[in-house]
Design an enzyme around this catalytic site. Structure first.
Site, PDB file in Angstrom:
ATOM      1  N   ASP A  55       0.814  -1.202   0.000  1.00 41.89           N
ATOM      2  CA  ASP A  55       0.000   0.000   0.000  1.00 41.89           C
ATOM      3  C   ASP A  55       0.852   1.259   0.000  1.00 41.89           C
ATOM      4  O   ASP A  55       2.073   1.219   0.183  1.00 41.89           O
ATOM      5  CB  ASP A  55      -0.916   0.018   1.234  1.00 41.89           C
ATOM      6  CG  ASP A  55      -1.992  -1.055   1.181  1.00 41.89           C
ATOM      7  OD1 ASP A  55      -2.331  -1.506   0.063  1.00 41.89           O
ATOM      8  OD2 ASP A  55      -2.499  -1.443   2.256  1.00 41.89           O
ATOM      9  N   TYR A 102       6.884 -10.099   6.536  1.00 44.27           N
ATOM     10  CA  TYR A 102       6.778  -8.663   6.769  1.00 44.27           C
ATOM     11  C   TYR A 102       7.280  -8.324   8.159  1.00 44.27           C
ATOM     12  O   TYR A 102       7.154  -9.132   9.086  1.00 44.27           O
ATOM     13  CB  TYR A 102       5.323  -8.193   6.662  1.00 44.27           C
ATOM     14  CG  TYR A 102       4.813  -7.989   5.262  1.00 44.27           C
ATOM     15  CD1 TYR A 102       4.744  -6.707   4.703  1.00 44.27           C
ATOM     16  CD2 TYR A 102       4.356  -9.059   4.511  1.00 44.27           C
ATOM     17  CE1 TYR A 102       4.245  -6.509   3.418  1.00 44.27           C
ATOM     18  CE2 TYR A 102       3.854  -8.868   3.222  1.00 44.27           C
ATOM     19  CZ  TYR A 102       3.803  -7.595   2.693  1.00 44.27           C
ATOM     20  OH  TYR A 102       3.314  -7.408   1.427  1.00 44.27           O
TER      21      TYR A 102
END
Length: 236
Positions: free
Chosen positions: A51, A110
């Site tokens: 994002d 992540y």
């Protein structure tokens, strides 16, 4: 000739990683423009999208290039020369034609980075600052995410996907110098899933997190800021 590119990028000023028709100010849009400058016309396929404001230290893409670029070192230097400083080519390697950056990926890792205290202009784009954190509690709660769950209550609306079930292989938190690092490894993640999980860790108790994981109750969660999130590794 198919090549796999491992790239790192500072996502601060990009509108996300995925190419957009209305804007070229994305990671892949910028990479596409750079490839065209060295006369490579190809579709860029990434392991997944990040994002707006999210960073990467180990994003993987694949491209198909003419055989005259078989000198990979030369290709890497030529491409880096026309890329902005916000995108780094860490490695290029020739792969089999069946390799697919997204569908061949087995696991994605992540990291989310937090620092307690007042923000400053030198770190604010890369770290999420908060007033306080109980690391011991976070370390207990983050273990709740380990396993297979339907994460439909940990997903931003508007996603076009077939299944909201994901497998979390590892989820842990640790302190490194002045930073708190949250680590998540899974077969895949839904849109804004990690930011919502981090938001839950910072605002919900164990029972409330379990409510959401078991899709019993959807609590109000503010997603963690994008600037602290990093796509760190893709495992094949």
């Amino acid at each position: 000739m198919r090549c796999a590119l491992t790239i790192a990028y500072n996502g601060t000023n990009f509108l996300g990683s995925q190419s957009q028709k209305e804007s070229k100010n994305t990671v892949l849009g910028t990479l596409d423009s750079a490839l065209k400058k060295i006369n490579i016309q190809t579709k860029i396929v990434a392991s997944g999208r990040t994002d707006r404001g999210v960073h990467a230290t180990g994003q993987v893409c694949h491209i198909d290039v003419p055989l005259y670029w078989s000198d990979i070192t030369k290709l890497e230097h030529a491409l880096q020369k026309v890329l902005p400083a916000s995108i780094l080519i860490k490695k290029i390697k020739i792969v089999d034609d069946t390799f697919h950056a997204r569908y061949s990926a087995k696991k994605r890792v992540y990291r989310y980075i937090i620092k307690v205290g007042k923000s400053n202009p030198f770190e604010d784009d890369f770290i999420t600052f908060i007033d306080e954190i109980d690391l011991f509690e976070v370390q207990k709660k983050i273990k709740l995410f380990y396993g297979t769950f339907d994460f439909k209550f940990f997903m931003k609306s508007g996603s076009d996907i077939k299944s909201t079930t994901r497998v979390i292989y590892r989820a842990f938190a640790y302190k490194h110098k002045d930073f708190i690092v949250l680590n998540f490894e899974a077969n895949g993640f839904l849109r804004s899933q990690i930011r919502l999980m981090v938001g839950a860790l910072l605002s919900l108790n164990e029972d409330e997190i379990l409510d959401q994981l078991k899709c019993r109750v959807k609590h109000k969660i503010k997603p963690a800021k994008s600037n602290g999130l990093y796509l760190s590794k893709i495992k094949y």
